[in-house]
Every structure is written in structure tokens, then in C-alpha cells.
Motif scaffolding. Structure first.
Motif, PDB file in Angstrom:
ATOM      1  N   GLY A  19     -41.176 -38.783 -48.228  1.00 48.18           N
ATOM      2  CA  GLY A  19     -41.335 -40.000 -49.132  1.00 48.18           C
ATOM      3  C   GLY A  19     -42.300 -40.986 -48.733  1.00 48.18           C
ATOM      4  N   ALA A  20     -42.369 -42.085 -49.728  1.00 54.21           N
ATOM      5  CA  ALA A  20     -43.594 -42.996 -49.339  1.00 54.21           C
ATOM      6  C   ALA A  20     -43.016 -44.023 -48.456  1.00 54.21           C
ATOM      7  CB  ALA A  20     -43.966 -43.721 -50.508  1.00 54.21           C
ATOM      8  N   SER A  21     -41.631 -44.168 -48.243  1.00 52.24           N
ATOM      9  CA  SER A  21     -41.036 -45.184 -47.416  1.00 52.24           C
ATOM     10  C   SER A  21     -40.384 -44.455 -46.340  1.00 52.24           C
ATOM     11  CB  SER A  21     -39.977 -45.965 -48.084  1.00 52.24           C
ATOM     12  OG  SER A  21     -38.703 -45.095 -48.312  1.00 52.24           O
ATOM     13  N   LYS A  24     -37.152 -37.718 -44.993  1.00 53.87           N
ATOM     14  CA  LYS A  24     -35.724 -37.412 -44.800  1.00 53.87           C
ATOM     15  C   LYS A  24     -35.573 -35.758 -44.468  1.00 53.87           C
ATOM     16  CE  LYS A  24     -35.962 -40.861 -48.236  1.00 53.87           C
ATOM     17  NZ  LYS A  24     -37.080 -41.329 -48.768  1.00 53.87           N
ATOM     18  N   GLY A 201     -39.072 -44.414 -57.365  1.00 52.08           N
ATOM     19  CA  GLY A 201     -39.710 -44.184 -56.025  1.00 52.08           C
ATOM     20  C   GLY A 201     -40.592 -45.503 -55.506  1.00 52.08           C
ATOM     21  N   VAL A 202     -40.745 -45.261 -54.534  1.00 50.19           N
ATOM     22  CA  VAL A 202     -41.532 -46.652 -53.862  1.00 50.19           C
ATOM     23  C   VAL A 202     -42.929 -46.685 -54.437  1.00 50.19           C
ATOM     24  CG1 VAL A 202     -42.406 -47.468 -51.680  1.00 50.19           C
ATOM     25  CG2 VAL A 202     -40.014 -46.691 -51.812  1.00 50.19           C
ATOM     26  N   GLN A 203     -43.592 -45.555 -54.670  1.00 48.78           N
ATOM     27  CA  GLN A 203     -44.816 -45.369 -55.051  1.00 48.78           C
ATOM     28  C   GLN A 203     -44.803 -45.179 -56.382  1.00 48.78           C
ATOM     29  OE1 GLN A 203     -47.387 -43.455 -52.056  1.00 48.78           O
ATOM     30  NE2 GLN A 203     -47.382 -45.661 -51.618  1.00 48.78           N
ATOM     31  N   GLU A 244     -36.765 -57.734 -48.470  1.00 42.21           N
ATOM     32  CA  GLU A 244     -36.246 -56.304 -48.236  1.00 42.21           C
ATOM     33  C   GLU A 244     -34.879 -56.572 -48.277  1.00 42.21           C
ATOM     34  OE1 GLU A 244     -38.264 -53.079 -48.218  1.00 42.21           O
ATOM     35  OE2 GLU A 244     -36.442 -51.920 -47.814  1.00 42.21           O
ATOM     36  N   LYS A 247     -33.179 -58.462 -51.042  1.00 50.59           N
ATOM     37  CA  LYS A 247     -33.239 -57.788 -52.183  1.00 50.59           C
ATOM     38  C   LYS A 247     -32.166 -56.630 -52.169  1.00 50.59           C
ATOM     39  CE  LYS A 247     -35.330 -54.226 -52.489  1.00 50.59           C
ATOM     40  NZ  LYS A 247     -36.044 -52.871 -52.268  1.00 50.59           N
ATOM     41  N   ASN A 248     -31.930 -56.065 -51.258  1.00 53.04           N
ATOM     42  CA  ASN A 248     -31.015 -54.777 -50.887  1.00 53.04           C
ATOM     43  C   ASN A 248     -29.719 -55.382 -51.075  1.00 53.04           C
ATOM     44  OD1 ASN A 248     -33.244 -53.349 -50.827  1.00 53.04           O
ATOM     45  ND2 ASN A 248     -32.942 -52.762 -48.733  1.00 53.04           N
ATOM     46  N   GLY A 297     -33.713 -44.608 -53.572  1.00 53.39           N
ATOM     47  CA  GLY A 297     -33.137 -45.870 -52.668  1.00 53.39           C
ATOM     48  C   GLY A 297     -32.716 -47.079 -53.610  1.00 53.39           C
ATOM     49  N   SER A 341     -31.377 -42.035 -51.701  1.00 51.47           N
ATOM     50  CA  SER A 341     -32.709 -41.516 -51.114  1.00 51.47           C
ATOM     51  C   SER A 341     -32.881 -39.908 -50.726  1.00 51.47           C
ATOM     52  CB  SER A 341     -32.790 -42.190 -49.782  1.00 51.47           C
ATOM     53  OG  SER A 341     -32.940 -43.420 -50.003  1.00 51.47           O
TER      54      SER A 341
HETATM   55  N1  LIG Z   1     -29.255 -51.211 -51.336  1.00 50.23           N
HETATM   56  C1  LIG Z   1     -30.573 -51.394 -52.022  1.00 50.23           C
HETATM   57  N2  LIG Z   1     -30.832 -51.849 -52.894  1.00 50.23           N
HETATM   58  C2  LIG Z   1     -32.216 -51.830 -53.565  1.00 50.23           C
HETATM   59  N3  LIG Z   1     -33.044 -51.280 -53.006  1.00 50.23           N
HETATM   60  C3  LIG Z   1     -32.736 -50.506 -51.934  1.00 50.23           C
HETATM   61  C4  LIG Z   1     -31.564 -50.297 -51.337  1.00 50.23           C
HETATM   62  N4  LIG Z   1     -31.716 -49.481 -50.456  1.00 50.23           N
HETATM   63  C5  LIG Z   1     -32.833 -48.826 -50.226  1.00 50.23           C
HETATM   64  N5  LIG Z   1     -33.451 -49.525 -51.187  1.00 50.23           N
HETATM   65  C6  LIG Z   1     -34.905 -49.273 -51.444  1.00 50.23           C
HETATM   66  O1  LIG Z   1     -35.389 -47.796 -51.729  1.00 50.23           O
HETATM   67  C7  LIG Z   1     -36.582 -47.696 -51.595  1.00 50.23           C
HETATM   68  C8  LIG Z   1     -36.663 -46.501 -50.559  1.00 50.23           C
HETATM   69  O2  LIG Z   1     -36.205 -45.347 -51.544  1.00 50.23           O
HETATM   70  P1  LIG Z   1     -36.521 -43.899 -51.352  1.00 50.23           P
HETATM   71  O3  LIG Z   1     -36.171 -43.810 -50.004  1.00 50.23           O
HETATM   72  O4  LIG Z   1     -36.021 -43.007 -52.316  1.00 50.23           O
HETATM   73  O5  LIG Z   1     -38.197 -43.870 -51.466  1.00 50.23           O
HETATM   74  P2  LIG Z   1     -39.128 -42.794 -51.001  1.00 50.23           P
HETATM   75  O6  LIG Z   1     -38.528 -41.481 -51.032  1.00 50.23           O
HETATM   76  O7  LIG Z   1     -39.513 -43.070 -49.485  1.00 50.23           O
HETATM   77  O8  LIG Z   1     -40.294 -42.899 -51.948  1.00 50.23           O
HETATM   78  P3  LIG Z   1     -41.098 -42.209 -52.840  1.00 50.23           P
HETATM   79  O9  LIG Z   1     -39.884 -41.079 -53.502  1.00 50.23           O
HETATM   80  O10 LIG Z   1     -41.922 -42.837 -54.039  1.00 50.23           O
HETATM   81  O11 LIG Z   1     -42.109 -41.333 -52.219  1.00 50.23           O
HETATM   82  C9  LIG Z   1     -37.182 -48.887 -50.480  1.00 50.23           C
HETATM   83  O12 LIG Z   1     -38.001 -49.579 -51.436  1.00 50.23           O
HETATM   84  C10 LIG Z   1     -36.033 -49.952 -50.438  1.00 50.23           C
HETATM   85  O13 LIG Z   1     -36.201 -51.150 -50.359  1.00 50.23           O
END
Ligand SMILES: Nc1ncnc2c1ncn2[C@@H]1O[C@H](COP(=O)(O)OP(=O)(O)OP(=O)(O)O)[C@@H](O)[C@H]1O
Ligand SMILES: [Mg+2]
Length: 355
Positions: A19-21, A24, A201-203, A244, A247-248, A297, A341
Motif C-alpha cells: 500500500g501507499a502507507s 501488509k 486508500g491513501v493515494q 494524524e 485525526k485517528n 485504514g 487495512s
Molecule cells: N483510526 C483511524 N482513523 C482514521 N484513519 C485511520 C485510522 N487508522 C488508520 N488510518 C488511516 O488509514 C490510512 C492507511 O490505510 P491503509 O493501510 O488502508 O492504506 P494503504 O493500503 O497504505 O493505501 P493505498 O490502498 O492507497 O495504497 C492512513 O492514512 C491512516 O491515517
């Protein structure tokens, strides 16, 4: 041939989602009718980036595949995952999904018909893509009706990249699969309802429509959840990391109304996209979307589920991809938090364990 050992030795599979963030990794097994979460691990992308001379981390440079492979190896070693067979989830931005109908035909005739049709929908030459498809079964009374195909095309260049990454990480590539198919398998347990499943998603984000348990359409667009932290950071004058965390933890329940309002403003374009995809499906298929599922996430953002339920006037759920797995009970809370996630990694790995 009947293999008695298969009944006693669980079959294991590793699922990886880059993922972008974060990256996993899950290791799951199947025995009889049950599933076990053997191991899991995650490494955040920001820990990959070197600190620049001013001490700030920069993530403007895309990570090399070599680097990601080594990170995957690191997770495997740390989580003590010994299974070699891996399935990678391919981000929706690297795949091309479409659906169309072909006349009723025998199983042997299907591939040729799909290759023939695919060239009308895919902009790249067919020789440069690898195709994967699912046939959506017809209702019992209409066995010989036109066949509905959900098609995924992945550029061969991307397939090669994943092969190379698996090799560097010391894994054996069992398959690759589109993220949209993975999250659908991980989260859709009943075929009764017509579901709109949104992967935030993040992106970028993807809106999927699942009808009778099958993915009917998948639409990606550039809603990125990274902007949510940035807006909290500038509204509260705190750095991105702290923003962050706030926000979470507080999300749409934050005591400052101005913060909440700006978050709503960022989320509203996503709601508009969902509404338009749902009404387009209603227009095309005469089927109402009955439930909304959120994953990724950001699905955990406090107050998001309620805000979407109120705005879309539908039941909204954040399903847990681990809910049908056996795992040590002590992990219950951690896994519930992590689940959104991990949907893609779990879903593609499950695909490798299907009979
Ligand atoms: N409790 C929460 N509330 C809000 N956002 C959250 C929480 N926990 C995690 N996140 C957010 O979830 C995001 C990560 O989610 P995820 O791991 O699904 O992304 P990713 O798979 O890396 O991205 P992509 O699918 O775009 O490649 C981050 O931006 C993080 O800030
Ligand atoms: Mg993701």
C-alpha cells in the motif's frame, strides 16, 4: 487424485499488499472448513524513507521494488513466516477492470471469446497485458442466458515486476490478483444483498458494486485520505504526525467545529462519487444498493460510518476481514483495529486456498 494428507496438513498461503502507507503481509491456513490466521506483519512506508539533510523525512521519491522486496523479507523474518507461496494484491491503479456479456458457450470456448472482446475495452495491445476473469453465474432458471464476465487486465510489465519482487523476497509467486477482487472475497460473506464496497486508500479510492456475491463493477478515482491529516495539521497548527494521531483518535468527533467542518468538506466529494456510482448501477441494472461497506485504514475514522449512513440513508458497516479466522483471543482488539487495512492481503491469500 485423493490426497489424504491434505486433510491433516493445513494448506498455507502468504498474502502481500503493497500500500501507499504500508506493506501488509498475512500468512493464513485452511483446514477442512476452518481458517487460521497464522501470522501477520506490517511495515509503514514512512519508515522506509531516509531522513534528508534537514532532518525531515521525504516521501517524494517512489520506492524501488528492490527496497520493497527487502522490506517484505524483513516482515517475513520478523513474523517468522516460513511459507513460501505468495499472492500479491495489485493496486487498482495498476489494473484495468471492466465487465461485459458474451453469448452462452462451453467452458472451453470462453477464453477465446474473452480475448476477442477484451481488445474492445482495453487501450493497451492485448499482447502486452495478462488477463484474469470471473464468470458471474446466471440464476438457475436462466442457465443458457448470455454470460456476464468481470475482466481484469494487468500490464505484463507489472506482472514481471511482481515476479521479480517475489524472487528477491525469497518467495514463490503463486498468483497476483486485483485488489478489488481480494477485498470482495475477504469481506462479502453473504450473496443476498447488493453491496457497495468502498476501499478508501491513501493515494486513491475504489468503489465496488457486489451483486449476489460477485463483483459487478469497480471504479477507482483519486480521493486520497492523506489530505485529511494535512487539513487537521494546518487547522490546529500541529505537525503532520500529531495531526494524524488526532485525526485517528477524534476524527469527526473532534471538539473543534471548524476542524470537523473542513473534514466534512474533504469527505463530501467521496459521498458524491458513491451516490453517482450507486445511481448509475440502479439505472443500468434496476437494482438498489442495499448496504454500504467501508474498508481501508480510513474506514476507522471516528464518526465516518455514522456520517455516511446519515448522508447516504443506508446502513453502513466496517466489516472485519479476520472475523471468520481462528486466532489467539488476546489479539481480538488489535485485529479489529487493523482489519480495514488488511482486507486486500487477507482476500488475495484466501483466493489461493480455495479448492
Ligand atoms: N483510526 C483511524 N482513523 C482514521 N484513519 C485511520 C485510522 N487508522 C488508520 N488510518 C488511516 O488509514 C490510512 C492507511 O490505510 P491503509 O493501510 O488502508 O492504506 P494503504 O493500503 O497504505 O493505501 P493505498 O490502498 O492507497 O495504497 C492512513 O492514512 C491512516 O491515517
Ligand atoms: Mg490499500
Amino acid at each position: 487424485m485423493f490426497n489424504p494428507f491434505k486433510m491433516f496438513f493445513p494448506k498455507k498461503m502468504v498474502g502481500v499488499d503493497i500500500g501507499a502507507s504500508s506493506v501488509k503481509v498475512v500468512e493464513i491456513s485452511r483446514w477442512g472448513g476452518g481458517k487460521t490466521l497464522e501470522n501477520y506483519g506490517e511495515i509503514k512506508s514512512d519508515s522506509f524513507y531516509k531522513e534528508s539533510s534537514d532532518g525531515k523525512k521525504t516521501n517524494s521519491e517512489p520506492l524501488s521494488n528492490d527496497f520493497i522486496s527487502k522490506a517484505i523479507r524483513g516482515i517475513l523474518d520478523e513474523s517468522q513466516i516460513k511459507t513460501k507461496s505468495v499472492i500479491f494484491s495489485i493496486p487498482d491503479s495498476s489494473t484495468f477492470c471492466t465487465s461485459f456479456e458474451i453469448p452462452f458457450m462451453t467452458e472451453k470456448e470462453i477464453p477465446e471469446a474473452i480475448y476477442y472482446n477484451a481488445s474492445q475495452y482495453i487501450t493497451l495491445p492485448i499482447s502486452e497485458v495478462t488477463l484474469d476473469w470471473k464468470i458471474i453465474p446466471n440464476p438457475p432458471g436462466e442457465k443458457k442466458a448470455a454470460m456476464k464476465v468481470f475482466l481484469v487486465a494487468v500490464p505484463n510489465r507489472i506482472v514481471q515486476e511482481y515476479k521479480a519482487m517475489a524472487a528477491i523476497a525469497g518467495l514463490k509467486l503463486h498468483a497476483i490478483e486485483a485488489e478489488a477482487l481480494g477485498v470482495t472475497r475477504a469481506l462479502i460473506k453473504t450473496s443476498q444483498k447488493t453491496v457497495c464496497l468502498i476501499d478508501i486508500g491513501v493515494q486513491s479510492s475504489t468503489i465496488n458494486i457486489i451483486y449476489k456475491g460477485f463483483l459487478k463493477s469497480s471504479y477507482s478515482f483519486n480521493f486520497n485520505s492523506g489530505q485529511l491529516s494535512r487539513i487537521v495539521s494546518s487547522a490546529l497548527g500541529v505537525d503532520l504526525k500529531e495531526a494524524e494521531n488526532i485525526k485517528n483518535k477524534e476524527g469527526l468527533m473532534h471538539p473543534r467545529q471548524d476542524v470537523v467542518k473542513t473534514l466534512y468538506m474533504l469527505l463530501d466529494p467521496l459521498l458524491i462519487e458513491i451516490e453517482s456510482v450507486c445511481s448509475e448501477f440502479l439505472y443500468r441494472e434496476q437494482k438498489q444498493i442495499e448496504e454500504i461497506y467501508l474498508t481501508g485504514g480510513t474506514a476507522n475514522l471516528p464518526g465516518l460510518k455514522e456520517y455516511f449512513a446519515e448522508s447516504l440513508k443506508k446502513n453502513v458497516y466496517v466489516p472485519n476481514c479476520f472475523s471468520e479466522f481462528l486466532y489467539p483471543p488476546i489479539l481480538e482488539d488489535t485485529l479489529r483495529q487493523m482489519a480495514p487495512s488488511f482486507s486486500a492481503a487477507v482476500g488475495v491469500a484466501l483466493g489461493g486456498l480455495e479448492a
